[in-house]
Design a protein around this motif. Structure first.
Motif, mmCIF file in Angstrom:
data_model
loop_
_atom_site.group_PDB
_atom_site.id
_atom_site.type_symbol
_atom_site.label_atom_id
_atom_site.label_comp_id
_atom_site.label_asym_id
_atom_site.label_seq_id
_atom_site.Cartn_x
_atom_site.Cartn_y
_atom_site.Cartn_z
ATOM 1 N N GLU A 147 26.924 63.757 39.744
ATOM 2 C CA GLU A 147 26.844 64.705 38.612
ATOM 3 C C GLU A 147 25.428 64.783 38.050
ATOM 4 O O GLU A 147 24.970 65.834 37.654
ATOM 5 N N ASP A 148 24.761 63.629 37.971
ATOM 6 C CA ASP A 148 23.407 63.597 37.408
ATOM 7 C C ASP A 148 22.616 62.497 38.109
ATOM 8 O O ASP A 148 22.574 61.348 37.664
ATOM 9 N N PRO A 149 21.955 62.858 39.222
ATOM 10 C CA PRO A 149 21.288 61.832 40.034
ATOM 11 C C PRO A 149 20.194 61.069 39.276
ATOM 12 O O PRO A 149 19.871 59.945 39.625
ATOM 13 N N GLY A 150 19.635 61.655 38.222
ATOM 14 C CA GLY A 150 18.540 60.984 37.512
ATOM 15 C C GLY A 150 19.025 60.030 36.427
ATOM 16 O O GLY A 150 18.226 59.324 35.818
ATOM 17 N N ARG A 151 20.328 60.001 36.184
ATOM 18 C CA ARG A 151 20.825 59.301 34.989
ATOM 19 C C ARG A 151 20.695 57.781 35.055
ATOM 20 O O ARG A 151 20.167 57.141 34.162
ATOM 21 N N GLY A 152 21.161 57.204 36.113
ATOM 22 C CA GLY A 152 21.191 55.738 36.204
ATOM 23 C C GLY A 152 22.437 55.197 35.531
ATOM 24 O O GLY A 152 22.965 55.801 34.592
ATOM 25 N N LEU A 153 22.890 54.073 36.030
ATOM 26 C CA LEU A 153 24.106 53.437 35.496
ATOM 27 C C LEU A 153 23.787 51.993 35.136
ATOM 28 O O LEU A 153 22.880 51.390 35.714
ATOM 29 N N VAL A 154 24.568 51.467 34.211
ATOM 30 C CA VAL A 154 24.463 50.043 33.913
ATOM 31 C C VAL A 154 25.808 49.424 34.256
ATOM 32 O O VAL A 154 26.847 49.894 33.785
ATOM 33 N N ILE A 155 25.771 48.406 35.094
ATOM 34 C CA ILE A 155 27.018 47.750 35.515
ATOM 35 C C ILE A 155 27.053 46.361 34.886
ATOM 36 O O ILE A 155 26.082 45.601 34.977
ATOM 37 N N LYS A 156 28.164 46.073 34.218
ATOM 38 C CA LYS A 156 28.265 44.806 33.483
ATOM 39 C C LYS A 156 29.475 44.006 33.925
ATOM 40 O O LYS A 156 30.595 44.541 33.928
ATOM 41 N N ALA A 157 29.242 42.754 34.241
ATOM 42 C CA ALA A 157 30.374 41.847 34.469
ATOM 43 C C ALA A 157 31.093 41.704 33.136
ATOM 44 O O ALA A 157 30.453 41.615 32.086
ATOM 45 N N ASP A 158 32.399 41.664 33.164
ATOM 46 C CA ASP A 158 33.173 41.643 31.920
ATOM 47 C C ASP A 158 32.928 40.375 31.098
ATOM 48 O O ASP A 158 32.790 40.426 29.882
ATOM 49 N N GLY A 159 32.873 39.248 31.764
ATOM 50 C CA GLY A 159 32.853 37.964 31.040
ATOM 51 C C GLY A 159 31.458 37.434 30.757
ATOM 52 O O GLY A 159 30.457 38.095 31.034
ATOM 53 N N LEU A 160 31.405 36.212 30.219
ATOM 54 C CA LEU A 160 30.123 35.581 29.895
ATOM 55 C C LEU A 160 29.370 35.265 31.180
ATOM 56 O O LEU A 160 29.921 34.678 32.103
ATOM 57 N N ALA A 161 28.099 35.669 31.220
ATOM 58 C CA ALA A 161 27.322 35.479 32.442
ATOM 59 C C ALA A 161 25.901 35.030 32.112
ATOM 60 O O ALA A 161 24.952 35.411 32.807
ATOM 61 N N ALA A 162 25.778 34.239 31.056
ATOM 62 C CA ALA A 162 24.481 33.659 30.647
ATOM 63 C C ALA A 162 23.387 34.721 30.530
ATOM 64 O O ALA A 162 22.235 34.498 30.906
ATOM 65 N N GLY A 163 23.750 35.884 30.036
ATOM 66 C CA GLY A 163 22.764 36.943 29.803
ATOM 67 C C GLY A 163 22.318 37.663 31.060
ATOM 68 O O GLY A 163 21.439 38.514 31.020
ATOM 69 N N LYS A 164 22.931 37.332 32.227
ATOM 70 C CA LYS A 164 22.459 37.933 33.480
ATOM 71 C C LYS A 164 23.441 38.959 34.035
ATOM 72 O O LYS A 164 23.224 39.513 35.103
ATOM 73 N N GLY A 165 24.535 39.192 33.313
ATOM 74 C CA GLY A 165 25.621 40.001 33.870
ATOM 75 C C GLY A 165 25.502 41.492 33.680
ATOM 76 O O GLY A 165 26.452 42.220 33.959
ATOM 77 N N SER A 166 24.350 41.981 33.217
ATOM 78 C CA SER A 166 24.183 43.410 32.979
ATOM 79 C C SER A 166 23.076 43.928 33.897
ATOM 80 O O SER A 166 21.937 43.478 33.799
ATOM 81 N N ILE A 167 23.429 44.843 34.810
ATOM 82 C CA ILE A 167 22.455 45.229 35.846
ATOM 83 C C ILE A 167 22.263 46.737 35.872
ATOM 84 O O ILE A 167 23.221 47.512 35.936
#
Ligand code: GLY
Length: 472
Positions: free
Chosen positions: A147-167
């Motif tokens: 739909e919008d190739p320039g948008r970008g997505l953020v993928i997040k692990a649901d649980g606690l991941a020591a601050g590293k779970g958001s990509i």
């Protein structure tokens, strides 16, 4: 009235800063810190908690310590203890403790449930969806990117991941690979990655916003501009070397850390934006949480926000605690008695205590365990340094040369004995210490911080040179 005894539960620099804030209260006689670190004993009135010659670490050991020492108030720093229910357990035993109860920690420990709750409360969040099935997640990511190739997505692990779970993913290929890694293999976050949230990447500026709540009254705290990336943008060579040693495919990615430093007050969080965030985000979240769960949220609540160009905030994430190293530059500016303030939160009287802050600037620089220079005592493969694999147990020199008015909060240090039998301070973690200087201007605080940090040394010590640069 005899002096009060406080227990701070935290192992890092944030714990040092919380203990230091309590120690400045005239009402407080002694501040114990557990698990703490070597820095926990270096401030007036502060001691490492000990029970039977051991530092109490588990909730039951901490409870036994609090009973034995007649602790008047407990303040909990990290999310781990909170989400295990330390507040519920201490309260059941009649102890006064500041922090949210276990049920409320879902705001940090489940990204998926929190986004659903915020959406239900009409608190602004980015467009998102939650998934337990990797194929469905990939299909959604494919649709969003098409739909919008320039948008970008953020993928997040649901649980606690020591601050590293958001990509952050720039395109569908990256999203596909991140979904596969988190949910299928190698699952770096374990069960925390059983579910994921996929949200649209928003344009704007990120802002960390802290508030205190007693369940009824919510008060904005001061904030800090923090530096998350490990290197300053001009350190291309160091970034590539880091990625080569870490085995990362993307050689130009400047990795995220828990924080490399920051300063307070925040340069663009003015009164108008604070009011807007309180009205649209903080108040509806705390009040809505109570309506839905029947529970009052008591403690610090920390919103990770994106502020759009027209100054509209959206919630990216919530944490149920103070940030580290944000606490190290915010709390030294607090003029209100921290014991009185904390007691008011616990007793549901936050409306009675004014929150006052110094106009001074505080700037903090984190010294981290970077790539070590080989010595006869350091053997083993080359490591990229924090936030990747790093060596610890390096002797720290020069702390005694730091000016007395400059604060050194320890993140990862311990006392040990060298081969000549001398007691020395050693590194124990990725982040080792946060040096905080004050000034009447940001320029003054910055100059003092950088002048002083140069006096301290350990093998592999590295810090960002650009904290506050561009804002003076
Ligand atoms: N500095 C980021 C955090 O404490 O989560």
């Amino acid at each position: 009235m005899s002096g009060k005894r406080v227990l701070v539960v935290d192992a890092g620099g944030r714990g040092n800063a919380i203990a230091h804030a309590f120690a400045r209260s005239g009402a407080v006689e002694r501040v114990y810190v557990a698990p703490g670190n070597a820095g926990s004993e270096m401030m007036d009135k502060c001691r490492l908690a000990m029970i039977d010659d051991e530092v109490p670490k588990s909730t039951s050991e901490l409870l036994a310590f609090a009973r034995k020492e007649g602790i008047d108030l407990v303040f909990v720093g990290p999310e781990g203890y909170l989400s295990e229910g330390i507040v519920d357990i201490f309260q059941e035993e009649g102890q006064r403790i500041l922090g949210p109860k276990r049920e409320a920690t879902v705001l940090e420990s489940s990204k998926c449930q929190t986004k659903d709750l915020l959406k239900r409360l009409n608190v602004p969040v980015p467009p998102y969806r939650n998934f337990s099935d990797p194929q469905e997640a990939k299909e959604y990511a494919r649709q969003r990117c098409a739909e919008d190739p320039g948008r970008g997505l953020v993928i997040k692990a649901d649980g606690l991941a020591a601050g590293k779970g958001s990509i952050l993913c720039a395109n569908q290929e990256e999203a596909d690979s991140v979904i596969e890694r988190i949910m299928v293999s190698p699952r770096p976050f374990g069960q925390a990655g059983d579910r994921i949230e996929i949200e649209d990447r928003l344009e704007g500026r990120e802002l960390m916003f802290f508030a205190l709540s007693d369940g009824r009254t919510v008060r904005a705290m001061q904030s800090a501009l923090d530096y998350k990336q490990a290197f300053s943008p001009d350190e291309e060579v160091a970034i590539r070397l880091f990625n080569r040693l870490a085995g990362n495919p993307n050689q130009d990615n400047n990795p995220n850390t828990g924080g490399m430093g920051g300063f307070s007050p925040h340069p663009w969080l003015d009164e108008e934006l604070t009011e807007r965030i309180m009205k649209k985000i903080a108040l509806p979240t705390v009040r809505g949480f109570k309506e839905i769960s029947g529970q009052e949220y008591r403690g610090v609540i920390y919103f990770g926000l994106m502020i759009s160009e027209d100054r509209e905030p959206s919630v990216l994430e919530i944490n149920v605690r103070l940030g580290d190293p944000e606490a190290e530059v915010i709390l030294p500016r607090l003029e209100t008695d921290f014991y009185q303030l904390s007691t008011a939160v616990v007793e549901g009287r936050l409306d009675e205590v004014p929150l006052q802050w110094s106009d001074d600037f505080c700037l903090g620089v984190c010294a981290i365990s970077g790539r070590v220079i080989k010595t006869i005592t350091s053997t083993g493969p080359e490591r990229p340094g924090y936030p990747g694999e790093h060596y610890t147990n390096m002797p720290i020199r020069g702390l005694e040369r730091v000016d007395p008015e400059v604060i050194v909060y320890h993140n990862g240090t311990a006392w040990g004995t060298d081969s000549a039998g001398n007691r020395r301070l050693y590194t124990t973690g990725g982040r080792v210490f946060t040096l905080v200087a004050r000034g009447r201007s940001l320029a003054q605080a910055r100059a003092r911080a950088y002048e002083n940090i140069k006096r301290v040394r350990f093998n592999g010590m590295r810090y960002r040179k650009d904290i506050g640069l561009g804002y003076i």
